[in-house]
Design a protein around this motif. Structure first.
Motif: not given
Length: 399
Positions: A2, A4-5, A8-9, A55, A58-59, A119
């Motif tokens: 996504t 917004s992530r 992190p992903q 993954w 939420p981060p 992030q």
């Protein structure tokens, strides 16, 4: 992936790639030392768990902090192992060579840490990176995944350089001979040139055999006693289980030798005898030198029949000056080796190492070959006196 992530992903994919490489090389490290293998398995498990969490969840900063600490910690351990050397285990304190697998792994862990840090400090950075398009986020994820899979495959396929080992642990060999399977020496006369059975990089400032023409009766008697005492104290270690119980893990040393050869793209010749040096870690750090009851290393011959036969011992002075005891029989020698740049154990050419490697010097060492006392000078030969060793082993079988 996504918008917004995205970061992190991406970090999760990179960390998962590093985990896959750690898992892939764990078995080879188990062969070298169980704790090293356990470290690689543990690192793989921890990185895999974090990657799944990053993954799917939420981060939050706590999760990001754990990921950054994990990856940075592993990078720090790697840097220590390639500079000062890990101070534990076989070959402790010696820097390990750099290879493709660890460079790729460290790069993944470093990039993952950068993504996590960005992030954590700028939660909207991922969304700004891919813009308003969800398609861009998907393409970014696919690109990172493809790069991670490719890099991981390259890392696992590339031959891993040998880790720091006993300088003369991997020796060459010649054709075999009947009873013990040891090669019969073509000539066992004194000479200053290293022969085919010398360890790589051995610095032999002495003739192969000691010059005993001026030896006093007392010196000869002392040399005979050292040979007899060492043989007597190690007789039980002809049994591999007894040797292992005393700290000489013969099978592990042989397996480690085979693993080192495999990483160098070589294999052990089943039709030839191989010498393997089996260290006793406790005796190497006990501060004693030339103690016949506690030789730092035993030497076994792996025969064409697959047996491991005790044929000698090696005394080491570690980082101390070797004593002058048992002259003119016992002579000490060292090994000059080129390490670094993804290679280990290469000989310097005219005292010069290849670019990217550095010249290192081992501590002083001296071999004591198990032969009949009537062949006393050959017990103190620089190179293994194969005919005398074979004859002695035959006498043991008859006795």
């Amino acid at each position: 992936m996504t918008r917004s992530r995205a970061l992190p992903q991406a970090a999760a994919l990179l960390t998962a790639g590093a985990a896959a490489i750690h898992l892939g090389v764990a078995q080879a490290h188990f062969v070298e030392w169980w704790a090293s293998g356990a470290l690689f398995l543990g690192a793989s498990a921890a990185q895999s768990a974090w990657a799944v969490a990053a993954w799917t969840r939420p981060p939050v900063r706590r999760l990001l902090g754990i990921g950054a600490a994990l990856n940075l910690g592993l990078v720090a351990i790697w840097a220590l192992s390639r500079t000062a050397g890990i101070p534990l285990g076989p070959g402790g304190g010696a820097p390990e060579p750099v290879g493709p697998a660890d460079l790729i792994t460290v790069a993944m862990e470093g990039l993952a840490t950068v993504a996590i840090t960005v992030q954590a400090w700028t939660p909207t950075a991922g969304a700004r990176l891919v813009g308003s398009s969800a398609r861009r986020a998907m393409l970014l994820g696919a690109g990172v995944a493809l790069a991670v899979v490719t890099a991981s495959g390259v890392a696992l396929a590339a031959p891993e350089p040998g880790h720091a080992t006993e300088p003369d642990q991997v020796t060459s060999s010649a054709q075999t001979d009947g009873h013990l399977g040891l090669a019969a020496a073509a000539a066992e006369q004194p000479g200053t040139q290293p022969g085919p059975d010398d360890a790589a990089g051995a610095q032999h400032a002495h003739p192969n055999l000691p010059d005993t023409s001026a030896a006093t009766p007392e010196q000869t008697a002392a040399a005979e006693k050292l040979l007899a005492d060492t043989i007597a104290s190690t007789t039980a270690y002809r049994d591999l289980a007894a040797a292992r119980a005393a700290g000489y893990d013969v099978q592990r040393a042989w397996d480690r030798r085979s693993a080192v050869l495999a990483r160098m793209g070589r294999t052990s010749r089943g039709d030839r005898v191989q010498l393997v040096h089996v260290p006793n870690p406790a005796f190497r750090t006990d501060g004693r030198i030339l103690d016949a009851t506690r030789p730092e290393t035993l030497v076994y011959a792996h025969t064409a029949a697959g047996e491991l036969v005790l044929v000698g011992a090696m005394f080491t002075a570690e980082r101390k000056d070797p004593p002058a005891s048992y002259l003119p029989y016992l002579r000490w020698h060292t090994h000059s080796l080129c390490r670094g740049g993804g290679v280990a154990g290469l000989r310097p050419v005219d005292g010069v190492c290849a670019d990217g490697t550095v010249l290192t010097e081992s501590g002083a060492m001296a071999h004591l070959w198990f032969v009949d006392v009537k062949d006393l000078p050959y017990a103190y030969a620089i190179r293994p006196p194969r005919e005398r060793i074979v004859a002695y082993q035959k006498s043991l079988a008859r006795g």
